[in-house]
Write a protein that holds these residues in place. Structure first.
Motif, mmCIF file in Angstrom:
data_model
loop_
_atom_site.group_PDB
_atom_site.id
_atom_site.type_symbol
_atom_site.label_atom_id
_atom_site.label_comp_id
_atom_site.label_asym_id
_atom_site.label_seq_id
_atom_site.Cartn_x
_atom_site.Cartn_y
_atom_site.Cartn_z
ATOM 1 N N PRO A 1 5.743 17.607 8.962
ATOM 2 C CA PRO A 1 6.901 17.481 8.083
ATOM 3 C C PRO A 1 7.849 16.411 8.601
ATOM 4 O O PRO A 1 7.739 15.970 9.742
ATOM 5 N N GLY A 2 8.769 16.003 7.749
ATOM 6 C CA GLY A 2 9.773 15.037 8.180
ATOM 7 C C GLY A 2 9.442 13.624 7.747
ATOM 8 O O GLY A 2 8.550 13.379 6.936
ATOM 9 N N ASP A 3 10.140 12.678 8.324
ATOM 10 C CA ASP A 3 10.011 11.264 7.989
ATOM 11 C C ASP A 3 8.735 10.720 8.619
ATOM 12 O O ASP A 3 8.589 10.719 9.839
ATOM 13 N N ARG A 4 7.830 10.249 7.783
ATOM 14 C CA ARG A 4 6.538 9.773 8.301
ATOM 15 C C ARG A 4 6.702 8.571 9.217
ATOM 16 O O ARG A 4 5.952 8.412 10.182
ATOM 17 N N THR B 1 0.796 -1.229 0.000
ATOM 18 C CA THR B 1 0.000 0.000 0.000
ATOM 19 C C THR B 1 0.829 1.281 0.000
ATOM 20 O O THR B 1 0.279 2.370 -0.179
ATOM 21 N N ASN B 2 2.141 1.158 0.241
ATOM 22 C CA ASN B 2 3.019 2.316 0.429
ATOM 23 C C ASN B 2 2.616 3.145 1.649
ATOM 24 O O ASN B 2 2.902 4.347 1.719
ATOM 25 N N ALA B 3 1.947 2.523 2.592
ATOM 26 C CA ALA B 3 1.548 3.182 3.836
ATOM 27 C C ALA B 3 2.520 2.807 4.951
ATOM 28 O O ALA B 3 3.204 1.785 4.887
ATOM 29 N N ILE B 4 2.560 3.645 5.975
ATOM 30 C CA ILE B 4 3.206 3.257 7.219
ATOM 31 C C ILE B 4 2.213 2.380 7.975
ATOM 32 O O ILE B 4 1.057 2.765 8.148
ATOM 33 N N VAL B 5 2.642 1.211 8.396
ATOM 34 C CA VAL B 5 1.761 0.284 9.100
ATOM 35 C C VAL B 5 2.249 0.142 10.539
ATOM 36 O O VAL B 5 3.421 -0.161 10.775
ATOM 37 N N ALA B 6 1.339 0.393 11.468
ATOM 38 C CA ALA B 6 1.632 0.229 12.890
ATOM 39 C C ALA B 6 0.782 -0.909 13.423
ATOM 40 O O ALA B 6 -0.452 -0.833 13.403
ATOM 41 N N VAL B 7 1.443 -1.975 13.856
ATOM 42 C CA VAL B 7 0.745 -3.079 14.499
ATOM 43 C C VAL B 7 1.050 -2.963 15.986
ATOM 44 O O VAL B 7 2.206 -2.984 16.397
ATOM 45 N N THR B 8 0.010 -2.793 16.772
ATOM 46 C CA THR B 8 0.202 -2.405 18.168
ATOM 47 C C THR B 8 -0.231 -3.511 19.121
ATOM 48 O O THR B 8 -1.126 -4.301 18.838
ATOM 49 N N ASP C 1 7.631 0.717 7.289
ATOM 50 C CA ASP C 1 7.304 1.160 5.935
ATOM 51 C C ASP C 1 7.544 0.035 4.932
ATOM 52 O O ASP C 1 7.532 0.255 3.727
ATOM 53 N N GLY C 2 7.751 -1.160 5.440
ATOM 54 C CA GLY C 2 8.009 -2.318 4.592
ATOM 55 C C GLY C 2 9.481 -2.645 4.464
ATOM 56 O O GLY C 2 9.850 -3.782 4.167
#
Length: 256
Positions: free
Chosen positions: A210-213, A160-167, A175-176
């Protein structure tokens, strides 16, 4: 659990920018979510009517889609809001509550994954199911560990090109390619309705910074973990924990 300098740097941006965060979230957690965002310095809004939700998304800095109390009309409003967010270049975040356990929301979340979420935040069972892998789960509760879902989270991030957070007991943010793990928190966080859903709102707001997601989302997870640890030390049970948690978010810098 002491905050690191990066977390404090991101928090400074968060408080300075006060992201206007459009939370299309579930009915159970709206007040708690709003209070969490306010304590951190963001500006929350909950606009659900389809016409207004679409309009407001163009104004907001970030959008949260939480499917905890999904209905057919709400799914249509959410899709319109997401499409407006994509058109306006605004980041949107998905919280796939109970995906894999219930079919309507599972279909809906799989459909909107094509609309390029900036981030996805879920428990282990939700992330496994969203990635198309075998998962446990009992409604909104996970029966899988966050560590066991990390390969699924990494695959989902690449897809998905998403940031994924598994909590969970430990949070994993990926980010993969790169992965950060965030320890801390307290089991009492699972005894108060809305901590996970509120985290998703904070993640959504952080995606507008801003910055690194990846760094921004990991910082958001760290703030919530740290507040949970502090609140547990200053509360006698779930009722006082909820209040102490909000206070701990408000005073994060003082804990440095």
């Amino acid at each position: 659990m002491q905050p690191d300098l990066l977390d404090l740097h991101v928090l400074h941006h968060f408080r300075t920018r006060s992201p206007l965060t459009h939370c299309m979230t579930n009915d159970v957690v709206q007040t708690f979510t709003a209070n969490v965002l306010l304590a951190l310095g963001a500006s929350p809004a909950m606009v659900i009517e389809a016409e207004e939700a679409e309009q407001f998304t163009g104004i907001a800095d970030a959008l949260l889609i939480n499917v905890g109390t999904l209905t057919s009309p709400r799914s249509q409003a959410m899709r319109r809001a997401i499409e407006r967010a994509v058109a306006a270049g605004k980041p949107w975040t998905l919280d796939p509550v109970a995906v894999g356990a219930l079919s309507f929301r599972t279909r809906f979340c799989q459909q909107i994954l094509t609309l390029k979420p900036a981030a996805i935040r879920g428990n282990a069972s939700e992330i496994l199911a969203l990635a198309g892998m075998s998962a446990g789960g009992r409604g909104v509760d996970t029966t899988d560990t966050a560590a066991s879902a990390l390969p699924a989270a990494q695959a989902l991030a690449r897809q998905t090109n998403a940031i994924v957070a598994v909590t969970g007991e430990v949070d994993y943010v990926t980010d993969g390619q790169r992965t950060k793990n965030i320890a801390g928190g307290d089991p009492m966080m699972t005894r108060v309705v809305g901590t996970g859903c509120a985290l998703s709102a904070v993640v959504a707001a952080s995606c507008s910074l801003p910055g690194d997601r990846l760094d921004n989302v990991a910082a958001a997870c760290g703030w919530m973990k740290r507040a949970g640890s502090v609140a547990a030390a200053h509360s006698a049970g779930p009722g006082s924990f909820a209040s102490a948690f909000i206070d701990a978010l408000w005073t994060l810098e003082a804990q440095a």
